[in-house]
Design a protein around this motif. Structure first.
Motif, PDB file in Angstrom:
ATOM      1  N   ALA A 103     -10.967  -7.525  28.613  1.00  0.00           N
ATOM      2  CA  ALA A 103     -11.145  -6.119  28.218  1.00  0.00           C
ATOM      3  C   ALA A 103     -11.772  -5.341  29.377  1.00  0.00           C
ATOM      4  O   ALA A 103     -11.369  -4.207  29.670  1.00  0.00           O
ATOM      5  CB  ALA A 103     -12.010  -6.025  26.973  1.00  0.00           C
ATOM      6  N   ALA A 104     -12.736  -5.979  30.049  1.00  0.00           N
ATOM      7  CA  ALA A 104     -13.411  -5.292  31.152  1.00  0.00           C
ATOM      8  C   ALA A 104     -12.458  -5.092  32.322  1.00  0.00           C
ATOM      9  O   ALA A 104     -12.453  -4.043  32.975  1.00  0.00           O
ATOM     10  CB  ALA A 104     -14.644  -6.086  31.584  1.00  0.00           C
ATOM     11  N   PHE A 141     -15.936 -10.999  23.337  1.00  0.00           N
ATOM     12  CA  PHE A 141     -16.243  -9.977  22.342  1.00  0.00           C
ATOM     13  C   PHE A 141     -17.112  -8.834  22.878  1.00  0.00           C
ATOM     14  O   PHE A 141     -16.933  -7.672  22.531  1.00  0.00           O
ATOM     15  CB  PHE A 141     -16.900 -10.623  21.120  1.00  0.00           C
ATOM     16  N   GLY A 142     -18.059  -9.197  23.752  1.00  0.00           N
ATOM     17  CA  GLY A 142     -18.950  -8.164  24.306  1.00  0.00           C
ATOM     18  C   GLY A 142     -18.159  -7.153  25.114  1.00  0.00           C
ATOM     19  O   GLY A 142     -18.299  -5.938  24.952  1.00  0.00           O
ATOM     20  N   CYS A 143     -17.299  -7.686  26.003  1.00  0.00           N
ATOM     21  CA  CYS A 143     -16.475  -6.791  26.833  1.00  0.00           C
ATOM     22  C   CYS A 143     -15.581  -5.924  25.959  1.00  0.00           C
ATOM     23  O   CYS A 143     -15.365  -4.740  26.237  1.00  0.00           O
ATOM     24  CB  CYS A 143     -15.615  -7.595  27.795  1.00  0.00           C
ATOM     25  N   LEU A 144     -15.044  -6.532  24.897  1.00  0.00           N
ATOM     26  CA  LEU A 144     -14.117  -5.813  24.008  1.00  0.00           C
ATOM     27  C   LEU A 144     -14.846  -4.673  23.296  1.00  0.00           C
ATOM     28  O   LEU A 144     -14.385  -3.528  23.253  1.00  0.00           O
ATOM     29  CB  LEU A 144     -13.533  -6.795  22.978  1.00  0.00           C
ATOM     30  N   SER A 145     -16.012  -4.995  22.753  1.00  0.00           N
ATOM     31  CA  SER A 145     -16.784  -3.975  22.038  1.00  0.00           C
ATOM     32  C   SER A 145     -17.142  -2.829  22.978  1.00  0.00           C
ATOM     33  O   SER A 145     -17.095  -1.662  22.608  1.00  0.00           O
ATOM     34  CB  SER A 145     -18.038  -4.620  21.436  1.00  0.00           C
ATOM     35  N   GLY A 146     -17.448  -3.178  24.232  1.00  0.00           N
ATOM     36  CA  GLY A 146     -17.766  -2.134  25.213  1.00  0.00           C
ATOM     37  C   GLY A 146     -16.565  -1.249  25.481  1.00  0.00           C
ATOM     38  O   GLY A 146     -16.670  -0.021  25.541  1.00  0.00           O
ATOM     39  N   MET A 147     -15.409  -1.886  25.597  1.00  0.00           N
ATOM     40  CA  MET A 147     -14.172  -1.135  25.843  1.00  0.00           C
ATOM     41  C   MET A 147     -13.886  -0.178  24.672  1.00  0.00           C
ATOM     42  O   MET A 147     -13.504   0.974  24.874  1.00  0.00           O
ATOM     43  CB  MET A 147     -13.017  -2.125  26.006  1.00  0.00           C
ATOM     44  N   PHE A 148     -14.116  -0.664  23.461  1.00  0.00           N
ATOM     45  CA  PHE A 148     -13.944   0.175  22.263  1.00  0.00           C
ATOM     46  C   PHE A 148     -14.926   1.344  22.283  1.00  0.00           C
ATOM     47  O   PHE A 148     -14.574   2.503  22.084  1.00  0.00           O
ATOM     48  CB  PHE A 148     -14.213  -0.636  20.987  1.00  0.00           C
ATOM     49  N   GLU A 149     -16.148   0.971  22.504  1.00  0.00           N
ATOM     50  CA  GLU A 149     -17.232   1.938  22.391  1.00  0.00           C
ATOM     51  C   GLU A 149     -17.080   3.066  23.427  1.00  0.00           C
ATOM     52  O   GLU A 149     -17.349   4.228  23.138  1.00  0.00           O
ATOM     53  CB  GLU A 149     -18.553   1.153  22.530  1.00  0.00           C
TER      54      GLU A 149
END
Ligand SMILES: Cc1cc2nc3c(=O)[nH]c(=O)nc-3n(C[C@H](O)[C@H](O)[C@H](O)COP(=O)(O)OP(=O)(O)OC[C@H]3O[C@@H](n4cnc5c(N)ncnc54)[C@H](O)[C@@H]3O)c2cc1C
Ligand SMILES: Cc1ncc(C[n+]2csc(CCOP(=O)(O)OP(=O)(O)O)c2C)c(N)n1
Ligand code: SF4
Ligand SMILES: [Mg+2]
Lengths: 337, 544
Positions: A103-104, A141-149
């Motif tokens: 994601a990042a 998951f962390g990278c993904l949530s950041g991408m969403f956010e």
């Protein structure tokens, strides 16, 4: 419904193609000259749902973007079977990231495109990121949530085969309860994966209130294509979670992949819907309701439920999960809410 | 070796990796015999004409249909459609309304004036066809298609056989019959009416190379019923025969107010329904066995009951008087045969109509060397040839399954055999494909589509007029109905195999050309075979 299904044309929109449909209404996969974004010669197992789901999804994204697409791919079966250096099956600009940072990486590509546009790039190039359920719901998951956010302009696609298949079928947070994996063996008082753990990332993605979230399966091509197309209409973060049965990990015959995916949807074990800005917009209704046994029985990962003394209580608990999905998403009436 | 910074290898494609070597099973495209086609006595390729109808190309559909059967408008009305009884769609919702679509195509062809075409060169051979019933018409049609001159000799003043002098108008309007016969004459079939053949071999001498007999079975069977002088006993065949051409009331058969029909076949039903339409207040069918054992089709019995006809099952007629008859009750014995009970009952009757079956009049076949008969039926081989070389026979005179459809099938089969015989060859039918059974299909893919119901004439008009009872489909619902066909066992290019292959190992050849497997990459997973809706792919083990 994510699209207007065609009725009464013999097979309507159930089949991949339909000679009775006007060409513009036909699926991407039915085209004689389709993208085949992931080419022949890849080393996925016979009947791999992930290989199929990836071609369905990426071809649809290619069609929607006129081929102007860059792909970031997490480690996992999809990357390993498609790109053993120096060979690759991918027919588009494709970058292999680490297991947990796709994601990042995609965010970075999107940022680079933004800068290039400021410097005069006129082409509208889009970014897709993809990974398995392990790479998405666990380590990435962390990278993904950041991408969403941050609402980065990326479509993230998760191919959910319910475990870490590439390293020998270990449990992930998307492994369903009771399923046997190498790390949730069918032994002890509660064999298989425990109940009450794990997560359903589509719901978490919706909680980010990103423009578009959808689930799909490899059993319903027209729905899957419509969702990818719809996703490409939005700017910002989008997430599609596709159920892709894994014959090796689930212990199913190689020819059964689509049938199993269909059963997951028909029994209510896997809800198929789409959401915009955190609200469910449409649901694919169950066509012929079936008890969960129909879905569980053909899979060896649930074989311990159907031994000499069938584990009726465990099956009932799984049925309760399906019933909950059916109620929550309105799967019997297509979410006529 | 001009490579970008840090790149040392050429980009390699996975196409170099021939994953086909993993395969232990290989997919094969097959064609299977659809159950409808297998069940059609006329040998129609139903699936193929439905295929064209599905896309709205009705003319192509009609042309595909008439390759086997020249009488679709008739057949779409009177055929008992065994195809629908075999149709796999009944396991999904209800059988495809094949018969209704056939009628639509037949009517469309009449409305639009479509004519037969043949590209066969004239052979100069002449074939005598005796009888213009469905057997004779079909034989003459197929012979004409093959380039032979077919000459029909017909004893009656009008052509059609039992389709005209048996089947009532309310099931087969005569303008439909006339139109389909006219088209055959325009196609080149020579039709000589009121030309009864008395001796086959003598008739053949008049310049014919072969002969096809289709004289039907017109002699009504009688039963011995003690009767008073004043009682009126007639047979169904002559009643129905007299209906033809009977315009005014004075020409119509006189049956009285209370009519008893004796028999349990379709003829009994037809004559009872005819009597009702002629004004009978009571029309009663007396039959010695039960409803289940009745040879008449269930839907016909149902239609008759709707029209107010009553049926006395398990009864025989003992005697007939001036205005009533005596009936004896029967009971089935252990082996299911009706046995007399000694219980009697009198029922009022102005006339008794016997509908007990027919025999063939084989007078014209006296002294034909080699020709054999058995129980009144002419014996024929697989190609419908009698024991006398060059003499062929079909229809009611050659079999116990007596329907228009069987007769059309016989006519076709005989025409093929005659064609071969004229060339000094024997016709060998091509091998049949394996049956396309429902278990081999994947019904998930077919849209939910219940059968279309045909309009039915209102009951008052059904009791008093000879208007056609069952209506036809309009274009919209004919198209709908055709599209309910599942194309059992034969590829209809739905692209599923092409789509579901995870290895892109299916090559799409384009519309009408179907598909090929790319065995360089096919891993033999079998997904295509499982997801093929119609069961047109089979998996076979690899040799080694
Ligand atoms: C009342 C009734 C209703 C029926 N309903 C149906 C139905 O709904 N559906 C169905 O499929 N079947 C039905 N049948 C059966 C069907 O009509 C017959 O099976 C079919 O017509 C037989 O065809 P064929 O060509 O063998 O003989 P026919 O139709 O009987 O034709 C024989 C022809 O040969 C002529 N002929 C006879 N001898 C000579 C001769 N020596 N020289 C010249 N010409 C001669 C006759 O005049 C006649 O025209 C019905 C029959 C009856 C009696
Ligand atoms: C940081 C890191 N830890 C572990 C691995 C080993 N590894 C490679 S693929 C994989 C599992 C992939 O599972 P998933 O993302 O669900 O994809 P699948 O193979 O199931 O498609 C693991 C654990 C790795 N490559 N990197
Ligand atoms: S292990 Fe599963 S996901 Fe991986 S290639 Fe095989 S079938 Fe596909
Ligand atoms: Mg996984």
């Amino acid at each position: 419904m994510s699209f207007q299904p065609v009725k009464f044309y013999q097979t309507g929109t159930f089949t991949v193609g339909n000679r009775l449909l006007p060409p513009e209404e036909r699926s991407v996969q039915s085209q004689e000259k389709r993208y085949n974004s992931i080419n022949s010669g890849h080393r996925a197992c016979q009947g791999c749902g992930e290989a199929l789901g990836a071609r369905y999804a990426i071809d649809a994204a290619m069609e929607a973007t006129n081929g102007r697409l860059i792909c970031a791919n997490a480690t996992g079966c999809l990357e390993v079977f498609s790109t053993p250096y120096p060979e690759t099956s991918w027919q588009l600009p494709w970058i292999h990231s680490l297991f947990g940072n796709t994601a990042a990486v995609a965010t970075g590509i999107a940022a680079a495109i933004k800068v290039k546009k400021l410097k005069g790039e006129r082409r509208n190039i889009r970014v897709v990121a993809q990974g398995g359920d392990g790479g998405t719901t666990d380590i990435g998951f962390g990278c993904l949530s950041g991408m969403f956010e941050r609402n980065d302009d990326v479509l993230y696609i998760c191919y959910d085969n319910g475990g870490y298949m590439n390293t020998g079928i270990q449990r992930s947070s998307a492994t369903p309860p009771a399923a046997r994996t190498a790390t949730t063996m069918a032994v002890g008082p509660e064999p298989g994966n425990v109940f009450g753990q794990g997560k359903f990332v589509p719901a978490i993605a919706m909680a980010h209130e990103i423009p578009y979230v959808a689930t799909a399966t490899v059993a319903d091509l027209r729905d899957l294509e419509a969702k990818v197309r719809r996703a490409m209409e939005f700017q910002g973060a989008r997430y599609i979670h596709i159920l892709v049965p894994c014959p090796l990990g689930w212990g199913t015959a190689s020819n059964e992949t689509i049938r199993i995916a269909r059963l997951a949807k028909e029994t209510g074990m896997f809800p198929v819907f789409e959401a915009e800005y955190g609200e469910v917009k449409s649901v694919v209704a169950i066509r012929h309701p079936l008890p969960v046994e129909e879905y569980l029985k053909p899979q060896k990962r649930y074989a311990h439920l159907f031994g000499k003394t069938p584990q009726v209580e465990v099956i009932a608990k799984l049925q309760a999960l399906a019933d909950r999905n059916i109620k929550k998403y309105g799967l019997l009436d297509g979410g006529a809410r | 070796m001009d490579k970008p910074f840090a790149i040392t290898l050429d980009p390699g494609s996975s196409l170099a990796n021939h994953t086909g070597s993993w395969r232990t099973f290989r997919p094969l495209y097959v064609d299977r015999l659809p159950p409808c086609n297998a069940a059609c006595p006329a040998g129609e390729n139903i699936q193929s004409w439905l295929y064209h109808a599905e896309s709205g190309d009705y003319e192509k559909a009609w042309r595909a249909l008439t390759e086997n059967n020249p009488l679709p408008a008739i057949m779409g009305r009177v055929c008992y459609h065994p195809c629908e009884g075999a149709c796999n769609r009944q396991h999904v919702d209800a059988a495809v309304g094949i018969n209704a679509v056939e009628r639509f195509l037949g009517d469309e062809a009449i409305r639009r004036g479509w004519r037969f075409e043949s590209s066969a060169a004239a052979t100069g051979k002449r074939v005598l066809v005796i009888g213009s019933g469905p057997a004779g018409l079909s034989a003459a049609y197929h012979l004409t298609r093959m380039g032979h001159q077919a000459v029909i000799h017909e004893a009656a003043p009008l052509a059609g056989g039992m389709m005209r002098y048996g089947i009532p108008k309310y099931r087969l309007p005569r303008d439909v019959l006339d139109a389909e016969i006219r088209r055959l004459v325009e196609f080149g079939v020579e039709l000589r009416l009121q030309s009864k053949v008395m001796n086959v071999l003598a008739a053949m001498q008049e310049g014919f190379d072969a002969v096809f007999l289709g004289v039907g079975a017109h002699i009504a069977k009688r039963a011995y019923i003690p009767a008073g002088d004043a009682s009126k006993i007639i047979d169904a065949i002559s009643v129905l025969h007299d209906m033809e051409g009977a315009q005014g009331d004075e020409l119509r058969p006189m049956l009285g107010r209370r009519v008893v029909v004796y028999g349990g076949g379709n003829t009994a039903i037809d004559v009872a329904r005819t009597a009702k339409r002629l004004g009978a207040e009571e029309a009663v069918i007396v039959y010695r066995r039960t409803r289940e054992k009745m040879p008449a089709h269930d839907f016909e019995v149902e239609e008759a009951l709707q029209e107010g006809i009553s049926i006395k099952w398990l009864s025989t007629i003992k005697e007939a008087g001036e205005d009533d008859i005596m009936v004896e009750k029967m009971a089935l014995d252990a082996s299911g045969f009706p046995q007399p009970t000694g219980e009697y009952e009198r029922i009022p009757a102005d006339s008794v109509v016997l509908a007990l079956g027919q025999d063939a009049d084989l007078g014209l076949l006296a002294n034909v060397p080699g020709l054999a008969t058995d129980k009144g039926l002419v014996q024929v081989d697989a190609g419908m040839m009698t024991g006398h070389p060059g003499v062929f026979a079909g229809g009611d005179m050659a079999g116990n399954e007596r329907t228009v459809t069987v007769a059309v099938g016989h006519g076709k089969r005989a025409a093929r055999a005659i064609d071969a015989w004229l060339k000094g060859e024997t016709y060998v039918s091509p091998p049949k494909h394996e049956l396309a059974t429902f278990e081999r299909m994947n019904p998930w893919y077919y849209s939910d589509a219940p059968k279309t119901v045909r309009p039915v004439l209102d009951i008052i008009r059904r009791q008093s007029t000879f208007e056609e009872v069952l209506g036809g489909l309009d274009e919209g619902n004919a198209l709908f109905e055709a599209r309910r066909c599942m194309s059992c066992g034969n590829c209809f290019e739905c692209d599923n195999c092409y789509g579901v292959c995870p290895d892109n190992a299916v090559i799409k050849l384009g519309p009408g050309k179907r598909f090929l497997f790319n065995f360089d990459y096919c891993k033999g997973c079998g997904m295509c075979a499982t997801e093929c809706p119609c069961g047109a792919i089979k998996m076979v083990p690899e040799e080694n």
